[in-house]
Design a protein around this motif. Structure first.
Motif, PDB file in Angstrom:
ATOM      1  N   LEU A   1       0.705  -1.238   0.110  1.00  0.00           N
ATOM      2  CA  LEU A   1       0.033   0.123  -0.070  1.00  0.00           C
ATOM      3  C   LEU A   1       0.861   1.381   0.074  1.00  0.00           C
ATOM      4  O   LEU A   1       0.318   2.320  -0.638  1.00  0.00           O
ATOM      5  CB  LEU A   1      -0.892  -0.145   1.288  1.00  0.00           C
ATOM      6  N   LEU A   2       2.004   1.333   0.877  1.00  0.00           N
ATOM      7  CA  LEU A   2       2.929   2.237   0.836  1.00  0.00           C
ATOM      8  C   LEU A   2       3.679   2.722  -0.580  1.00  0.00           C
ATOM      9  O   LEU A   2       3.454   3.526  -1.043  1.00  0.00           O
ATOM     10  CB  LEU A   2       3.794   2.022   1.775  1.00  0.00           C
ATOM     11  N   LEU A   3       3.958   1.691  -1.182  1.00  0.00           N
ATOM     12  CA  LEU A   3       4.547   1.677  -2.618  1.00  0.00           C
ATOM     13  C   LEU A   3       3.447   2.185  -3.633  1.00  0.00           C
ATOM     14  O   LEU A   3       3.878   3.004  -4.490  1.00  0.00           O
ATOM     15  CB  LEU A   3       5.161   0.360  -3.052  1.00  0.00           C
ATOM     16  N   VAL A   4       2.166   1.720  -3.284  1.00  0.00           N
ATOM     17  CA  VAL A   4       1.155   2.086  -4.384  1.00  0.00           C
ATOM     18  C   VAL A   4       0.911   3.651  -4.218  1.00  0.00           C
ATOM     19  O   VAL A   4       0.987   4.529  -5.121  1.00  0.00           O
ATOM     20  CB  VAL A   4      -0.272   1.591  -4.134  1.00  0.00           C
ATOM     21  N   ALA A   5       0.916   4.103  -2.870  1.00  0.00           N
ATOM     22  CA  ALA A   5       0.826   5.702  -2.596  1.00  0.00           C
ATOM     23  C   ALA A   5       1.849   6.426  -2.788  1.00  0.00           C
ATOM     24  O   ALA A   5       1.912   7.711  -3.001  1.00  0.00           O
ATOM     25  CB  ALA A   5       0.098   5.788  -1.103  1.00  0.00           C
ATOM     26  N   ALA A   6       3.123   5.849  -2.662  1.00  0.00           N
ATOM     27  CA  ALA A   6       4.327   6.865  -2.709  1.00  0.00           C
ATOM     28  C   ALA A   6       4.508   7.815  -4.228  1.00  0.00           C
ATOM     29  O   ALA A   6       4.702   8.932  -3.779  1.00  0.00           O
ATOM     30  CB  ALA A   6       5.617   5.910  -2.716  1.00  0.00           C
TER      31      ALA A   6
END
Length: 324
Positions: free
Chosen positions: A201-206
Motif C-alpha cells: 500500500l505504501l509503494l502504491v501511494a508513494a
C-alpha cells in the motif's frame, strides 16, 4: 541590505521564516519518502544507491548549459541597444541582490506574457517574452524581474531540480518494488508466508504523495520569491499589479511556459504556482508606505521587438503542438 522604507520588514521576515521551514519540511519529506521506498526494496544498500544516483542526477541537471533550455523556446539574446530600459532595471536589481554576475537577458518570440530563469547564479539567464515587454509598465516589469532574480539568488533552480529528481526516483522505486512483490507473491502464498500488504500500500501511494510534496514545495518557493522580489524593489504594488495583469490578460495560461511545466489549475494542491489572488493578498499586506518608487513609471516600456508583430500560433506536427 537595509530594509526598504516602503515595506513592513517585520511581516516579511516572519513570512520568510515560515517559507524556509515549509521548504525544509517538504524537501525532507520528499527525500525521506524516497529513502523509505529504497529501504523496502533493498534495505540500507538500496538507500545508499538511491542517494548516489540522486546526487549524480542533481549534479548533471544543475550543470547543464542554459543554452539547451533556451533552444527549446527559440530564445535569443536581447541586447541593451534594443532594450535599454530593461537592461537598466536588471542591472540595478542584480546589484541589490548581490549576485556574482548580472544574468543575461534573453528574448522569447511569444505572445504569452511570461518570464523564467535558468542556470546557476554564476551564469544565469532570464528570458522575457515579447508579450511581457509590450504589455507591462516599467514598474511591473521591475517586479517580475525581481521575482526571477530571487529564484536565482535563492537557488530555486537547484531546489526544484532536486525535487523533480526525487519525485521521479520515487515513482521508479515504487514501480520496481510493486513488480518484485507481485512477481514473488505466488511463492510467498505457497510457502504460507504473510503478504506485506502495508508495504505494498505504501509503494502504491508513494508516487502520488511524492508528486504532491513536489508541487507544494514549488508553491512555497514562489511565495518566497515574491517576498524577496518585494525586498529588492521596495515596491509591493509593482509585482502585485504585474500578477493581476498576467491573470487578467491570459488567465492561468501564463504558467504553462514556466519551468518545470504547466500546472493543473484546480484543485489548489495540484498547482505548481499559488493562486494569484493569494499571492497578491500576501504581497499587498507588506505595504507600509505609498511613496513613489524608483521604477514607478506608468507608461509601457519601449523595448523593440525582434519581430514587429507576433502572429497567431501555428500548429506543428509530430506532437509539438502550438508554436509561436
Amino acid at each position: 541590505m537595509s530594509a526598504s522604507p516602503h515595506i513592513d520588514e517585520n511581516l516579511r521576515q516572519r513570512r520568510k521564516l515560515q517559507n524556509s521551514l515549509q521548504t525544509a519540511l517538504l524537501a525532507g519529506g520528499s527525500v525521506g519518502l524516497l529513502a523509505l521506498c529504497a529501504y523496502i526494496i533493498a534495505g540500507p544498500e538500496g538507500v545508499f544507491w538511491a542517494a548516489l544516483g540522486g546526487s549524480f542526477s542533481l549534479y548533471v541537471a544543475t550543470h547543464v548549459s542554459p543554452q539547451m533550455v533556451l533552444g527549446l523556446y527559440r530564445a535569443r539574446p536581447l541586447p541593451a541597444s534594443v532594450f535599454p530600459e530593461g537592461h537598466h532595471i536588471l542591472l540595478v536589481l542584480a546589484r541589490r541582490a548581490g549576485l556574482p554576475s548580472v544574468p543575461v537577458l534573453y528574448y522569447v518570440p511569444s505572445k504569452m506574457m511570461n518570464a523564467f530563469a535558468v542556470g546557476r547564479p554564476e551564469e544565469a539567464v532570464i528570458c522575457v517574452t515579447d508579450g511581457l515587454i509590450r504589455k507591462l509598465t516599467a514598474r511591473e516589469f521591475a517586479g517580475v524581474l525581481a521575482h526571477e532574480l530571487s529564484h536565482i539568488r535563492n537557488g530555486d533552480v537547484r531546489v526544484m531540480a532536486l525535487a523533480d529528481i526525487v519525485a521521479r526516483m520515487t515513482s521508479t522505486m515504487s514501480f520496481l518494488g510493486l513488480f518484485l512483490f507481485f512477481f514473488h507473491m505466488p511463492s510467498m502464498l505457497e510457502g504460507g508466508g504473510n503478504v506485506p500488504w502495508l508495504l505494498i500500500l505504501l509503494l502504491v501511494a508513494a508516487p502520488t504523495v511524492g508528486t504532491l510534496l513536489q508541487l507544494a514545495l514549488s508553491r512555497t518557493r514562489e511565495f518566497d520569491a515574491d517576498l524577496d522580489a518585494v525586498d529588492l524593489t521596495g515596491d509591493p504594488e509593482g509585482l502585485a499589479s504585474a500578477l493581476l495583469k498576467l491573470e487578467r490578460v491570459q488567465g492561468r495560461m501564463w504558467e504553462a511556459m514556466a519551468l518545470p511545466g504547466a500546472r493543473i489549475p484546480d484543485p489548489s494542491i495540484l498547482r505548481t504556482h499559488p493562486a494569484t489572488d493569494e499571492r497578491v493578498r500576501r504581497i499587498r499586506a507588506l505595504t507600509r508606505s505609498v511613496e513613489p518608487f524608483d521604477f514607478d513609471h506608468a507608461a509601457p516600456i519601449s523595448g523593440k521587438s525582434f519581430v514587429p508583430k507576433i502572429g497567431n500560433p501555428r500548429f506543428r506536427a509530430r506532437g509539438l503542438g502550438l508554436w509561436y
